[in-house]
Enzyme design. Structure first.
Site: not given
Ligand code: BES
Ligand code: ZN
Ligand code: ZN
Length: 510
Positions: A278, A283, A290, A301, A360, A362, A364
């Site tokens: 990834k 992000d 966020k 990220d 968020d 993104e 996947r």
């Molecule tokens: N990049 C984030 C995940 C992340 C969170 C990485 C904390 C490192 C530290 C990812 O893109 C994300 O925001 N995931 C969301 C998914 C949700 C909206 C389904 C998450 O985990 O909250």
């Molecule tokens: Zn992310």
């Molecule tokens: Zn994200």
């Protein structure tokens, strides 16, 4: 071609210019000698002898130094020896390669400016164990990595550390043949160091194109091919999900495809392994923005992409006998009038439509395109993806292990064995079909978020699974908790280069 304007961080092309000399005895003496001590039966006797030889009081030394893991004692010999400094380094009782690595990294970090230009490490007393080669490799890797400095953008002039400068010499004292292991440790540390810079680099100094430049430069130097797709090519290829994530960003996306085959390989005899990382250079969450408290950390990220870059570089540099393909979808996830909005329905490389419930989620989306592209175009025997995919995996495993998802028990065992050897922990989580309901959409083929604040790492993995088209040997590593964390080596959270050694270890064992 290299566009140096796009390389904003230090490339560190020759980070460790000192010589490493392997020899059976330490004459002439180095200016300082590091002696790792295992807390085994009889270690006190050996220390007593050493104290007598060095002319220091054994009782005091034994009272002060217990050989606990990471413990350091400095001796200033007064006996009949030219050796001026001895650093005893405790390794504790149950020694493993990861513990050796951390102990040496910790010593190197703590003695940063003190290690003189001629420093040696004696493994002569550790040769009884059959693990001496991996331990020496771990020790050298740790010593080098301990020199990493997170202050990339500080303006004060940095003093080069005496041991790690041109003309300096690191002595490794052992009677065992460790030349290859030492070279490997050095190569791995060099790559890790450059990746730490890359992952720690902020988003104004690291764009999708920067990842492409890194790969081009590395491929050029170590001999693997790098193809960078951008602009209209992305639409022509059909990478619709990647484009949907990137459409709100000023900085254009890039899609990297790297391939390495050893020069002397006989076609068809090698295992073909595909890696996906990834590569979100920042992000924000997109329109599903966020909260601000921790958002700055989202410069990391792209740590999954960094691990894939590292594995490509090291496979080529160490000439691993494997056919390796690396794919990196690189983009920012930004907020803009043009951004994808929650509820939008987007396309994908496989042709499946996706309802974007949460912008968020993104990672996947871009991985969906990359996994499908890799699988359809290269048919690898094994596919491994690494991604900082979910906050949920941090809730599950904290900052100490990556979530491992695979249907394949053998692959799970192989990755776990490699992880145990390198100290980059993985822990397997399920991919049961009961979690599939999170992906159901009434309007499109699937949706990117189930809307429930539970088992988020698993639904993320279930989403990816669809785009591997039931590949029988696919593994997903959710590295959100381990790629960018607190450590004793910096005051703020910072990059770890997680996955680089794990992948190299896995590939070396194939
Ligand atoms: N990049 C984030 C995940 C992340 C969170 C990485 C904390 C490192 C530290 C990812 O893109 C994300 O925001 N995931 C969301 C998914 C949700 C909206 C389904 C998450 O985990 O909250
Ligand atoms: Zn992310
Ligand atoms: Zn994200």
């Amino acid at each position: 071609m290299l566009d140096s304007d796009l390389i904003f961080y230090n490339l560190r092309l020759n980070p460790y210019p000192m010589k490493i000399k392997i020899s059976k005895s330490f004459t002439p003496y180095p200016e300082a000698l590091i002696v790792p001590i295992v807390q085994n039966e009889g270690f006190e006797n050996a220390l007593t002898k050493m104290a007598e030889w060095a002319g220091v009081a054994p009782e005091l030394m034994l009272a002060d130094f217990k050989a606990d893991w990471k413990e350091i004692a400095t001796l200033y010999p007064t006996g009949k020896t030219d050796l001026k400094r001895i650093y005893l380094l405790g390794l504790g009782k149950d020694v493993t390669a990861p513990k050796v690595l951390t102990a040496f990294r910790s010593l190197s970090y703590r003695l940063k400016s003190k290690l003189p230009p001629r420093t040696g490490v004696s493994f002569l007393r550790m040769e009884q164990t059959d693990q001496v080669v991996p331990w020496i490799e771990a020790a050298v890797n740790g010593l080098l990595l301990g020199q990493y400095d997170t202050g990339q953008y500080k303006t004060e002039e940095k003093k080069p550390q005496p041991l790690f400068t041109d003309g300096a010499e690191l002595g490794i004292y052992t009677t065992v043949d460790v030349a290859a292991a030492v070279e490997k440790a050095r190569a791995v540390a060099e790559t890790q160091l450059r990746l730490l810079d890359l992952v720690n680099a902020p988003a104004n100094k690291k764009m999708p194109r920067t990842l492409a430049e890194w790969a081009l430069e590395s491929g050029d130097r170590y001999g693997y091919s790098v193809e960078v797709f951008d602009g209209d090519q992305l639409k022509e290829l059909g990478l619709h999900a990647l484009l949907a994530v990137s459409q709100g960003s000023e900085s254009p996306p890039a899609f990297l495809v790297m391939e390495y085959t050893p020069a002397d390989a006989t076609a068809g005899t090698l295992h073909k392994v595909g890696l996906v990382g990834k590569g979100v250079t920042f992000d924000t969450g997109g329109i599903s923005i966020k909260e601000s408290a921790h958002m700055h950390m989202m410069k990391s990220d792209m740590a999954g992409a960094a691990a894939v870059l590292g594995a490509m570089e090291l496979a080529a540099r160490l000439r691993l006998p494997v056919h390796l393909i690396g794919v990196i979808p690189a983009t920012e996830n930004s907020v803009d009038a043009k951004s994808t909005k929650p509820g939008d329905v987007i396309g994908s490389y496989l042709g499946k439509t996706i309802e974007v419930i949460d912008t968020d989620a993104e990672g996947r989306l871009i991985l969906a395109d990359a996994l499908a592209y890799l699988n359809r175009n290269y048919q690898p025997e094994v596919i491994i993806d690494l991604a900082t995919l979910t906050g949920s995996v941090i809730g599950t495993l904290g900052y100490h292990a990556a979530g491992l998802f695979t249907h394949n028990d053998e692959l799970a065992a192989e990755l776990t064995r490699a992880a145990d050897q390198t100290g980059e922990r993985v822990w397997r989580l399920p991919l049961w079909d009961v979690y599939e309901e999170d992906l159901h959409s009434d309007v499109a083929d699937l949706k990117n978020y189930g809307g429930k604040p539970v088992a988020g790492a698993i639904s993320g993995a279930k989403f990816l699974e669809v785009f591997t088209e039931n590949h029988p040997r696919w593994a997903h590593l959710d590295v959100a908790g381990v790629a960018f964390t607190d450590s004793e080596f910096s005051k703020m959270r910072s990059a770890t280069a997680y996955g680089v050694r794990l992948l190299v270890e896995y590939l070396s064992r194939l």
